[in-house]
Design a protein around this motif. Structure first.
Motif, PDB file in Angstrom:
ATOM      1  N   ASP A   1      35.919  30.276  29.449  1.00  0.00           N
ATOM      2  CA  ASP A   1      34.706  30.093  28.652  1.00  0.00           C
ATOM      3  C   ASP A   1      34.818  30.697  27.259  1.00  0.00           C
ATOM      4  OD1 ASP A   1      34.621  32.794  29.150  1.00  0.00           O
ATOM      5  OD2 ASP A   1      32.711  32.779  30.220  1.00  0.00           O
ATOM      6  N   GLY A   2      36.009  31.213  26.918  1.00  0.00           N
ATOM      7  CA  GLY A   2      36.226  31.784  25.600  1.00  0.00           C
ATOM      8  C   GLY A   2      35.947  33.269  25.503  1.00  0.00           C
ATOM      9  N   SER A   3      35.400  33.891  26.545  1.00  0.00           N
ATOM     10  CA  SER A   3      35.116  35.326  26.510  1.00  0.00           C
ATOM     11  C   SER A   3      36.415  36.124  26.603  1.00  0.00           C
ATOM     12  CB  SER A   3      34.177  35.707  27.657  1.00  0.00           C
ATOM     13  OG  SER A   3      34.781  35.440  28.913  1.00  0.00           O
ATOM     14  N   LEU A   4      36.373  37.331  26.093  1.00  0.00           N
ATOM     15  CA  LEU A   4      37.541  38.217  26.083  1.00  0.00           C
ATOM     16  C   LEU A   4      37.271  39.426  26.957  1.00  0.00           C
ATOM     17  CD1 LEU A   4      38.453  38.266  22.270  1.00  0.00           C
ATOM     18  CD2 LEU A   4      39.697  37.104  24.089  1.00  0.00           C
ATOM     19  N   ARG A   5      38.280  39.852  27.706  1.00  0.00           N
ATOM     20  CA  ARG A   5      38.194  41.108  28.428  1.00  0.00           C
ATOM     21  C   ARG A   5      39.601  41.648  28.633  1.00  0.00           C
ATOM     22  NH1 ARG A   5      37.877  40.975  34.459  1.00  0.00           N
ATOM     23  NH2 ARG A   5      38.694  38.996  35.207  1.00  0.00           N
ATOM     24  N   THR A   6      39.675  42.937  28.859  1.00  0.00           N
ATOM     25  CA  THR A   6      40.964  43.587  29.086  1.00  0.00           C
ATOM     26  C   THR A   6      41.077  43.969  30.556  1.00  0.00           C
ATOM     27  OG1 THR A   6      40.977  44.471  26.839  1.00  0.00           O
ATOM     28  CG2 THR A   6      42.488  45.470  28.409  1.00  0.00           C
ATOM     29  N   VAL A   7      42.184  43.578  31.173  1.00  0.00           N
ATOM     30  CA  VAL A   7      42.442  43.893  32.576  1.00  0.00           C
ATOM     31  C   VAL A   7      43.814  44.541  32.669  1.00  0.00           C
ATOM     32  CG1 VAL A   7      41.038  41.949  33.372  1.00  0.00           C
ATOM     33  CG2 VAL A   7      43.512  41.657  33.100  1.00  0.00           C
ATOM     34  N   ARG A   8      44.087  45.107  33.819  1.00  0.00           N
ATOM     35  CA  ARG A   8      45.408  45.701  34.044  1.00  0.00           C
ATOM     36  C   ARG A   8      46.166  44.871  35.073  1.00  0.00           C
ATOM     37  NH1 ARG A   8      44.537  51.286  34.746  1.00  0.00           N
ATOM     38  NH2 ARG A   8      45.457  51.675  32.695  1.00  0.00           N
ATOM     39  N   LEU A   9      47.440  44.669  34.807  1.00  0.00           N
ATOM     40  CA  LEU A   9      48.345  44.112  35.807  1.00  0.00           C
ATOM     41  C   LEU A   9      49.123  45.266  36.417  1.00  0.00           C
ATOM     42  CD1 LEU A   9      49.886  40.838  34.353  1.00  0.00           C
ATOM     43  CD2 LEU A   9      47.823  41.148  35.714  1.00  0.00           C
ATOM     44  N   ALA A  10      49.101  45.362  37.726  1.00  0.00           N
ATOM     45  CA  ALA A  10      49.815  46.419  38.436  1.00  0.00           C
ATOM     46  C   ALA A  10      50.956  45.810  39.242  1.00  0.00           C
ATOM     47  CB  ALA A  10      48.866  47.172  39.364  1.00  0.00           C
ATOM     48  N   PHE A  11      51.991  46.590  39.424  1.00  0.00           N
ATOM     49  CA  PHE A  11      53.159  46.165  40.190  1.00  0.00           C
ATOM     50  C   PHE A  11      52.756  45.813  41.619  1.00  0.00           C
ATOM     51  CE2 PHE A  11      56.657  47.177  43.063  1.00  0.00           C
ATOM     52  CZ  PHE A  11      57.744  46.557  42.466  1.00  0.00           C
TER      53      PHE A  11
ATOM     54  N   PHE B   1      56.349  40.719  40.465  1.00  0.00           N
ATOM     55  CA  PHE B   1      55.052  40.083  40.701  1.00  0.00           C
ATOM     56  C   PHE B   1      53.950  41.139  40.560  1.00  0.00           C
ATOM     57  CE2 PHE B   1      58.241  37.869  43.351  1.00  0.00           C
ATOM     58  CZ  PHE B   1      58.230  36.647  42.686  1.00  0.00           C
ATOM     59  N   PHE B   2      52.742  40.668  40.244  1.00  0.00           N
ATOM     60  CA  PHE B   2      51.659  41.583  39.883  1.00  0.00           C
ATOM     61  C   PHE B   2      50.407  41.337  40.718  1.00  0.00           C
ATOM     62  CE2 PHE B   2      54.217  40.785  36.065  1.00  0.00           C
ATOM     63  CZ  PHE B   2      54.555  42.073  35.697  1.00  0.00           C
ATOM     64  N   ARG B   3      49.527  42.294  40.615  1.00  0.00           N
ATOM     65  CA  ARG B   3      48.146  42.103  41.059  1.00  0.00           C
ATOM     66  C   ARG B   3      47.240  42.496  39.892  1.00  0.00           C
ATOM     67  NH1 ARG B   3      49.675  46.894  43.595  1.00  0.00           N
ATOM     68  NH2 ARG B   3      48.476  48.723  42.932  1.00  0.00           N
ATOM     69  N   GLU B   4      46.112  41.837  39.785  1.00  0.00           N
ATOM     70  CA  GLU B   4      45.164  42.137  38.715  1.00  0.00           C
ATOM     71  C   GLU B   4      44.204  43.218  39.169  1.00  0.00           C
ATOM     72  OE1 GLU B   4      41.500  39.894  36.369  1.00  0.00           O
ATOM     73  OE2 GLU B   4      43.235  38.704  37.048  1.00  0.00           O
ATOM     74  N   GLU B   5      43.963  44.181  38.279  1.00  0.00           N
ATOM     75  CA  GLU B   5      43.026  45.252  38.574  1.00  0.00           C
ATOM     76  C   GLU B   5      42.023  45.378  37.438  1.00  0.00           C
ATOM     77  OE1 GLU B   5      45.283  48.809  39.101  1.00  0.00           O
ATOM     78  OE2 GLU B   5      45.965  48.283  41.120  1.00  0.00           O
TER      79      GLU B   5
END
Length: 396
Positions: A227-237, A291-295
């Motif tokens: 939808d064009g919104s921005l956010r910051t997330v973490r990718l973890a191992f 490979f990652f998981r999103e947090e």
């Protein structure tokens, strides 16, 4: 998670450094000369990495599987009176959430008697803890410190324009096929590609940015949603394909594409810009895929979780060899700033590890995130001395 990129891919749930990346890229091409070896000490006791031998007499060294700790006076710690040790208290408290063997009583005391100023923090440390100089089993007291950081990379939730390089969750059959497909097979074989279909977390524009995240083991994404919104997330191992890590920097050096002094991350990216038709070949030289998981990122001031399972603190957390220094141990670190003679002498806490962080006097310094952290981490490869601060035991 020092190019310390290379080192980070074996880390369990840790942050990742372009400095580490560079150190990792070179995978130990250079080192710091050690002092002449002393006579070997007896083997370390059995019992696992968190077991420290009890000395048979006052002043005796403590033995660990890959290190010898020699008791010293506080006056031996260079710069001890100049550091703001209270700044390390939050890192110590996080480690006390998961205390290592021998730390339960001291951690309880630290929580009950939290210092209010520098003087009380220093007094608590000196009354409860004993400093030990960390040496190799042969007596070498000098080693190497590199740096790592948490990458921050622009990404898109869906493929669009240049954002076409996917970052994946672990495939469903990761635990079934051993070893798993190589990087080249995942890019070219229909069966391997099918295993990744639908596992995309996000897409980045530069395949070398994806490689940085994989080597570091974690990172932050500045993510554009559909939808064009921005956010910051973490990718973890979240796992890897059980293939060996191969340094892309070393691959370039061995083929005469760059000189060893050019094997920094900027140098590798410059080569890639000049040789776009060979970038895929460069990537395939490293068969390991992470490979990652999103947090979520509820507190952007906290770093990723290190191998101890607690959040890392910029400038106060280090990665170590747990066979030398147990997780959660306060450590006095003495080195210099990257590319400088300015002293780097401070209290840090051992909270992480990496596949290339091996040996007694070896550490990876967590700089944090952002441009400055990236620059410092990418340049760090300095001589190092370490002292652990270990509980004295029950007080009378």
């Amino acid at each position: 998670m020092a190019f310390s990129l290379a080192l980070r891919s074996g880390r369990r749930g840790s942050a990742a450094s372009l400095a580490l990346a560079v150190a990792a890229l070179l995978a130990g091409c250079a080192g710091v000369p050690l002092h002449p070896p002393a006579p070997a000490t007896p083997p370390a006791p059995a019992g696992g990495p968190d077991i420290v031998a009890v000395p048979s007499a006052p002043g005796a060294a403590l033995l660990r599987p890959r290190a010898r700790w020699q008791p010293v006076d506080w006056s031996e710690l260079p710069g001890w009176d100049g550091d703001r040790v209270l700044e390390a208290w939050s890192a110590l408290n996080r480690s006390c959430e998961r205390p290592s063997t021998g730390w339960a009583a001291t951690c309880a005391d630290a929580l009950l008697n939290a210092p209010s100023d520098e003087a009380s923090a220093r007094a608590w440390l000196q009354s409860r803890l004993q400093p030990y100089r960390v040496e190799s089993p042969e007596g070498a007291a000098e080693g190497l410190v590199t740096g790592y950081y948490e990458p921050l990379i622009d990404a898109s939730r869906v493929p669009r324009g240049s954002y076409a390089v996917p970052l994946h969750r672990p495939p469903a059959d990761l635990g079934v096929r051993k070893p798993y497909w190589t990087r080249q097979q995942l890019d070219t074989l229909p069966a391997a590609q099918a295993a990744l279909r639908g596992r995309e977390i996000a897409f980045v524009a530069d395949p070398l940015d994806a490689l940085v995240l994989q080597i570091q083991g974690s990172g932050r994404l500045r993510l554009t949603e559909p939808d064009g919104s921005l956010r910051t997330v973490r990718l973890a191992f979240a796992g890897h394909n059980d293939q060996p890590y191969k340094s892309v920097g070393r691959w370039l050096i061995e083929r005469g594409e760059i000189r060893a002094e050019q094997a920094s991350w900027p140098g590798i990216k410059a080569w890639a810009r000049a040789n776009p038709q060979r970038v895929q070949e460069l990537l395939w030289s490293n068969p390991r895929v992470v490979f990652f998981r999103e947090e979520p990122l509820p507190d952007p001031q906290l770093g990723p979780r290190g191998a101890q399972g607690v959040a890392l603190t910029p400038g106060r957390s280090i990665a170590v060899d747990p066979q030398s220094i147990p997780y959660g141990t306060p450590v006095w670190l003495a080195s210099t700033e990257p590319l400088s003679t300015q002293a780097l002498q401070r209290l840090v806490v051992a909270q992480d590890t990496g596949s290339a962080i091996v040996g007694a006097v070896r550490a990876d310094f967590f700089w944090g995130w952002g441009d400055q952290a990236e620059q410092q981490a990418g340049r760090m490869k300095q001589p190092l001395r370490l002292w652990v601060l270990w509980p004295r035991g029950p007080r009378s």
